[in-house]
Structure formats: C-alpha cells, structure tokens
Design a protein around this motif. Sequence first.
Motif, PDB file in Angstrom:
ATOM      1  N   SER A 195      91.240  85.701 104.450  1.00 22.98           N
ATOM      2  CA  SER A 195      92.594  85.847 103.910  1.00 22.98           C
ATOM      3  C   SER A 195      93.281  87.102 104.429  1.00 22.98           C
ATOM      4  O   SER A 195      94.503  87.207 104.398  1.00 22.98           O
ATOM      5  CB  SER A 195      92.544  85.881 102.385  1.00 22.98           C
ATOM      6  OG  SER A 195      91.915  87.073 101.920  1.00 22.98           O
ATOM      7  N   LEU A 196      92.504  88.061 104.947  1.00 22.86           N
ATOM      8  CA  LEU A 196      93.057  89.302 105.498  1.00 22.86           C
ATOM      9  C   LEU A 196      93.213  89.234 107.016  1.00 22.86           C
ATOM     10  O   LEU A 196      93.386  90.260 107.666  1.00 22.86           O
ATOM     11  CB  LEU A 196      92.155  90.485 105.125  1.00 22.86           C
ATOM     12  CG  LEU A 196      92.037  90.789 103.637  1.00 22.86           C
ATOM     13  CD1 LEU A 196      90.931  91.809 103.384  1.00 22.86           C
ATOM     14  CD2 LEU A 196      93.355  91.303 103.077  1.00 22.86           C
ATOM     15  N   ASN A 197      93.134  88.039 107.584  1.00 20.04           N
ATOM     16  CA  ASN A 197      93.222  87.840 109.039  1.00 20.04           C
ATOM     17  C   ASN A 197      92.033  88.456 109.784  1.00 20.04           C
ATOM     18  O   ASN A 197      92.164  88.878 110.933  1.00 20.04           O
ATOM     19  CB  ASN A 197      94.544  88.388 109.600  1.00 20.04           C
ATOM     20  CG  ASN A 197      95.738  87.602 109.133  1.00 20.04           C
ATOM     21  OD1 ASN A 197      95.643  86.402 108.914  1.00 20.04           O
ATOM     22  ND2 ASN A 197      96.863  88.259 108.970  1.00 20.04           N
ATOM     23  N   LEU A 198      90.900  88.510 109.119  1.00 22.10           N
ATOM     24  CA  LEU A 198      89.654  88.967 109.729  1.00 22.10           C
ATOM     25  C   LEU A 198      88.736  87.750 109.839  1.00 22.10           C
ATOM     26  O   LEU A 198      88.361  87.167 108.820  1.00 22.10           O
ATOM     27  CB  LEU A 198      88.997  90.055 108.877  1.00 22.10           C
ATOM     28  CG  LEU A 198      89.838  91.313 108.621  1.00 22.10           C
ATOM     29  CD1 LEU A 198      89.208  92.165 107.534  1.00 22.10           C
ATOM     30  CD2 LEU A 198      89.987  92.133 109.898  1.00 22.10           C
ATOM     31  N   MET A 199      88.394  87.357 111.053  1.00 18.79           N
ATOM     32  CA  MET A 199      87.638  86.114 111.247  1.00 18.79           C
ATOM     33  C   MET A 199      86.141  86.384 111.183  1.00 18.79           C
ATOM     34  O   MET A 199      85.604  87.209 111.928  1.00 18.79           O
ATOM     35  CB  MET A 199      88.001  85.471 112.580  1.00 18.79           C
ATOM     36  CG  MET A 199      87.177  84.215 112.877  1.00 18.79           C
ATOM     37  SD  MET A 199      87.794  83.273 114.276  1.00 18.79           S
ATOM     38  CE  MET A 199      89.212  82.466 113.537  1.00 18.79           C
ATOM     39  N   VAL A 219     101.843  95.487 105.533  1.00 17.70           N
ATOM     40  CA  VAL A 219     100.601  96.241 105.511  1.00 17.70           C
ATOM     41  C   VAL A 219      99.792  95.965 106.769  1.00 17.70           C
ATOM     42  O   VAL A 219     100.137  95.121 107.595  1.00 17.70           O
ATOM     43  CB  VAL A 219      99.787  95.888 104.249  1.00 17.70           C
ATOM     44  CG1 VAL A 219     100.456  96.443 103.004  1.00 17.70           C
ATOM     45  CG2 VAL A 219      99.627  94.374 104.108  1.00 17.70           C
ATOM     46  N   LEU A 220      98.681  96.677 106.893  1.00 17.65           N
ATOM     47  CA  LEU A 220      97.930  96.673 108.148  1.00 17.65           C
ATOM     48  C   LEU A 220      97.473  95.275 108.547  1.00 17.65           C
ATOM     49  O   LEU A 220      97.522  94.918 109.729  1.00 17.65           O
ATOM     50  CB  LEU A 220      96.737  97.622 108.002  1.00 17.65           C
ATOM     51  CG  LEU A 220      95.919  97.914 109.267  1.00 17.65           C
ATOM     52  CD1 LEU A 220      95.478  99.373 109.275  1.00 17.65           C
ATOM     53  CD2 LEU A 220      94.700  97.026 109.367  1.00 17.65           C
ATOM     54  N   ASN A 221      97.037  94.449 107.572  1.00 17.36           N
ATOM     55  CA  ASN A 221      96.502  93.143 107.960  1.00 17.36           C
ATOM     56  C   ASN A 221      97.583  92.184 108.458  1.00 17.36           C
ATOM     57  O   ASN A 221      97.269  91.150 109.040  1.00 17.36           O
ATOM     58  CB  ASN A 221      95.757  92.499 106.791  1.00 17.36           C
ATOM     59  CG  ASN A 221      96.647  92.204 105.612  1.00 17.36           C
ATOM     60  OD1 ASN A 221      97.163  93.118 104.980  1.00 17.36           O
ATOM     61  ND2 ASN A 221      96.828  90.940 105.291  1.00 17.36           N
ATOM     62  N   LYS A 222      98.866  92.506 108.265  1.00 18.99           N
ATOM     63  CA  LYS A 222      99.931  91.659 108.811  1.00 18.99           C
ATOM     64  C   LYS A 222      99.978  91.748 110.332  1.00 18.99           C
ATOM     65  O   LYS A 222     100.553  90.870 110.992  1.00 18.99           O
ATOM     66  CB  LYS A 222     101.284  92.066 108.229  1.00 18.99           C
ATOM     67  CG  LYS A 222     101.380  91.920 106.713  1.00 18.99           C
ATOM     68  CD  LYS A 222     101.246  90.471 106.267  1.00 18.99           C
ATOM     69  CE  LYS A 222     101.463  90.328 104.772  1.00 18.99           C
ATOM     70  NZ  LYS A 222     101.332  88.939 104.326  1.00 18.99           N
TER      71      LYS A 222
END
Length: 619
Positions: A510-514, A460-463
């Motif tokens: 957790s979605l790789n968004l800092m 998915v996109l967050n990967k």
Amino acid sequence: YLSSADFAMREELSLKAAILAEKFAPDLSWYVDVILQLIDKAGDFVSDDIWFRVVQFVTNNEDLQPYAALKAREYLDKPAIHETMVKVSAYILGEYSHLLARRPGCSPKEIFIVIHEKLPTVSTSTIPILLSTYAKILMHTQPPDQDLQRQIWAIFSKYESCIDAEIQQRAVEYHALSMKGAALMDILAEMPKFPERQSLLIKKAEDSEADTAEQSAIKLRTQQQTSNALVLTDQRPANGTPQVNQLGLVKVPTMSNADPSTAEQGLTHANGALTVVDPQPPSTTSPDLLGDLLGTLAIEGPPGPGIAPQSDPRVASGLEGGVDALAIATIEDQTNAVQPIGDIAERFHALCLKDSGVLYEDPHIQIGIKADWRAHQGRVVLFLGNKNLGALSSVQALILSPSHLKIELSLVPDIIPPRAQVQCPLEIINLHPSRDSAVLDFSYNFGTQLVNVKLRLPAVLNKFLQPIPISAEEFFPQWRSLSGPPLKLQEVVRGVRPMLLAEMANLFNSLNLMVCPGLDPNANNLVVSTTFYSENTRAMLCLIRIETDPADRTQLRMTIASGDPTLTFELKEFVKEQLISIPITSRAATPPMPPQGQPLSPPTALLSSDPGAMLAGLL
C-alpha cells in the motif's frame, strides 16, 4: 518553455509542438531531433501517437535509419531518461543498431547492455518492447556471440513465467525462435515500410473544431449539465443608486438547447441576511458561459423555479415561506465554534495510501482531493464544496511548502457560492527526498464567523515511489555494491505493532513498496524494492530487507540501501514510522458511548489491539 509551463497545458503544448514540427520540418533528421528533444523534456505529456509517428518516418526512410539509431544511442547514455524515450530508443536500436556496428560503443553486446540497464526502471507496458529489442539484437549478431546469447536466453527464461500474459508470450516465443538458427533471420526480419497515410497528429488538429479554451468550456458545461444553479446579479441604475427589488436571476446554461433567458422580476431581502456580491449587470441575451460559471453568488434550486411577484407581502417580510422553490434560506450568526466532522489525522493517513478522498469536512465546507502522481511530479486538485445555502466569503488558501517540494497553487476564489463546488489545482515537484509535509492554511468566513484550519497535504514520500519487481540476478549485485553507511543503513526497530508477515507485506504494497518473494531463504524475512523519483536523484532504486522474529513480533531488524545517503535515511525513518504506528483509516466500527450509569464495554480495547481489526481498518 515545456520545463516551466503549467502542467495543465503541457500535454496540449507537446501535441502542438509535434504537429508543427511535422508540418514545417526542413528535413527529416531535424524532425527526429525535435521529437526526441520533446520526449526528453516532457515525456510524461507526450502521447504514444507522437513516438509512433517517429518510428513510422524512420522505417519508411532508409537514409534516416543510421542517424535515428545514433541519436537513440546517445540518449540512452544519459543517467536518467523518461520511459517514453526508453521505448522509442529500444525500438529503433532493435531494428537498426546493426547499422552502427562499426562505431565505437555500438557493438551488439554494448547496445544490449545499455538498454538492459533501463529494464529495472520501466513499467510492465515497456518490457515487451525491450524483449523484442533483445530478440532483434540476437538476430543481427553475426557471427553469433555465445556470451550475449546466454544472457538474452536467461532473460527470456526469467519472463516465461511472468504473470503478465503479453510479456510471458513474447518471452516464450522469442526463446523458442532464437534457437532456430538461420530461420530466425526470416522470422525477425526488419519491419516493412508503413503504407503512406495521413498523419494521425495532423488529422487530430484538422478535425478539432474548437480551440483549447472552447474545449475547456464544453467540459465545464458538461459538468454543469445536471445543475439548476442560478446566478444572482445586481442590476444597478445609471445614476449608481441601488434600487429595491432589482436583483436579476440568470440561469446557468446547460448542454440542452433551451434559451438561457434571465428573469425580469427580482427578489428583496429586507433584513440584509442575503447580500449581493456581484456588481456586474446581468445579460439580457444569452449569458457568457465562463462568466456565469464563475459568478460569485449561485443558488441551487429545483428545475423551473417560480418567483414571487414584487407585490407579494411574503417577499417584503423576509422571504418566509414564499420562495421555497428557490431554496433561499436566512443565515443566522452562529456563536458556537465550528468543529470538524471526522478525525482530521485519520483522513490524512487514509489519503497517504490512496489518491482521492476527503481531506477535511465541517458543517459548512468539504475539502476533497484527487491526485495524479507521475515520477517526481504530481497534480493535485482541491475540491472546495460549500454545503450551505449561503455563500462562504473571504476564502483564502495558503500553501506552507517544505524545502523539498515546489508547489504552485492556482487562484482560489474569494467567495464560494451556495451549494457550489470550486476546483483549485496544485502542481507539485519533488526536489529531493524528505519526510516533511506541506501544510494547507485554509480560512473562510460564514456569516460573522471566521474558520481557520491548517491541514497537512498528503504529498508524502511514498507518493514519489514506484514499485518495481526485481529478480535475484538483479538484486544481489545491487545489494553488494551498496556496502555500509551512509548508502546502506541498518536498525533494530522496537515497539512494532504485532502483525503477521502477510499483513506487513500488504502494508508495504500500500506504500508503493513491492515485496519480492523468494529472494530471502528465510521465510520470516521480507525483501522489498521500489524506485524513488525526485528532480535531484531522478530514478533511484531502493532495496529493503526486513528480518522478523516469529517469537517476538514487536521488534525487527531493517536494512535499507539506495544510491543516495539522504534517501536511504529518509526512507528508513519513513518505513519505521509506518511500522511503529500503522495509520487506521476508519473507526466507524467503534461502539457508541453507553448511557450514563452503564459500564464501558471491554471489546473496544480488544478491537484496537486485534491485528485482524487493524488490517481491516487499514484496508
């Protein structure tokens, strides 16, 4: 060829290309050209030893230094380069950029600007190299440039409070050293020549006694070390007529030195429930490792299995009670439909937040996933585990890929032996931003029963996001430059699941968004940054601002900005989906259904609306 080669071999291919370039280079400038091209084309698969060797050659050869610095400067002009290229270019330019000072576009300030542009796209392991480069540039700038000095000092000051000890120490020391004036020249002088020694790359090649295939076999043998699997093979006579009681047993070899001999006696299954699917004759000598591992019928049993004599009546009557040591069981046809174990949607959502776990499970098979994501590429391994004492046949896997993903699936075996696990690697390339999911169409036969499931893959996109910290000095110019649609989109999102600001921050992380604290003066708002990778956009910085109302947690205003219109829209919709419907990865805490006549307990509904319980489930 590196651009299209199988992912599993790119690292080995890169290493061998580097070794060959070093051994047969006609001159050192040609060697530098080849290695820099190698890093540019296959940066993810180039080990640090390769670019260390380039630095060693450049340091030890003064005639090569201006040429290497010029080539490094040219690569930095590319809009998107790999992080390994940033490392080697920054190191070389820090040491030798002063040799290019008279060339256009190569003044100390211009060199600093082009390197500093890459800082937001690199990881924390590269930042110390860039800080060293800034200190070297400052040292080589004679007479001192006050404006450049202020810019570099500001960067040192920013990282003096960094949580990473290596970055913090370098920032503090370089800041102090850069104020010592002439003494800086002695302390930060050019690196001395490296002592002449054998190349680590060539030494690796000379020390390896097995080729790639042999190493792979050793790895497989190690994985099978604790296995006591047996491979059943059909021994056919010369005239082609199958004989009764002629099934040979071949033990899969392990790491021990025991002789993997075959058993002379066979087994018979008169009722036909046990079928032989491998027509190849068994080897009476040491069996071939890969041939045994890829055998189509394996039976797992305890060490030292005993085999019943052919005259034993229990063998002729269907193996009842006589061959327990072989763990062979009769498989009866099942009439009930196969139901999955656990919630498929929950498993999918859980794998969207982590890189390994179970994608699907039923009474017969378990499908696990282990993934590794690097920039816009991913390598996913499917683990297909047969849970039964009978083989799964007619196994098929088809990937239904959306347009934005390029997916290559390796060959899936037609039969999974009993109690065995097979691995099926997938290579994934993200072409452009999209929220669509790839689907795995998986089917198999167990006895007379056909099982077919369609499973979303967590590609998915967050990967393809990589969290990146950003300071106020970097955030606000970027935020202002992305003005209005379609690069900057704003939406009021309603129907948000109520949660505290800290819970929302954990969700974003957790979605790789800092989450970047301190950038928004309003304590009820969040500022988020990340870098999105795809083949079309390369590395693209994304900025998000979330404005919440403490009086009403069910709505918020979200603003998202990036340099690509499609990315902005897709990321906005993706984040909105996560806020409206937070995936809960576990429902194990749900109380069991009460007996008939007993009223349902109200805490079940309370649990589903409790933010603390939802966060616990998410984690």
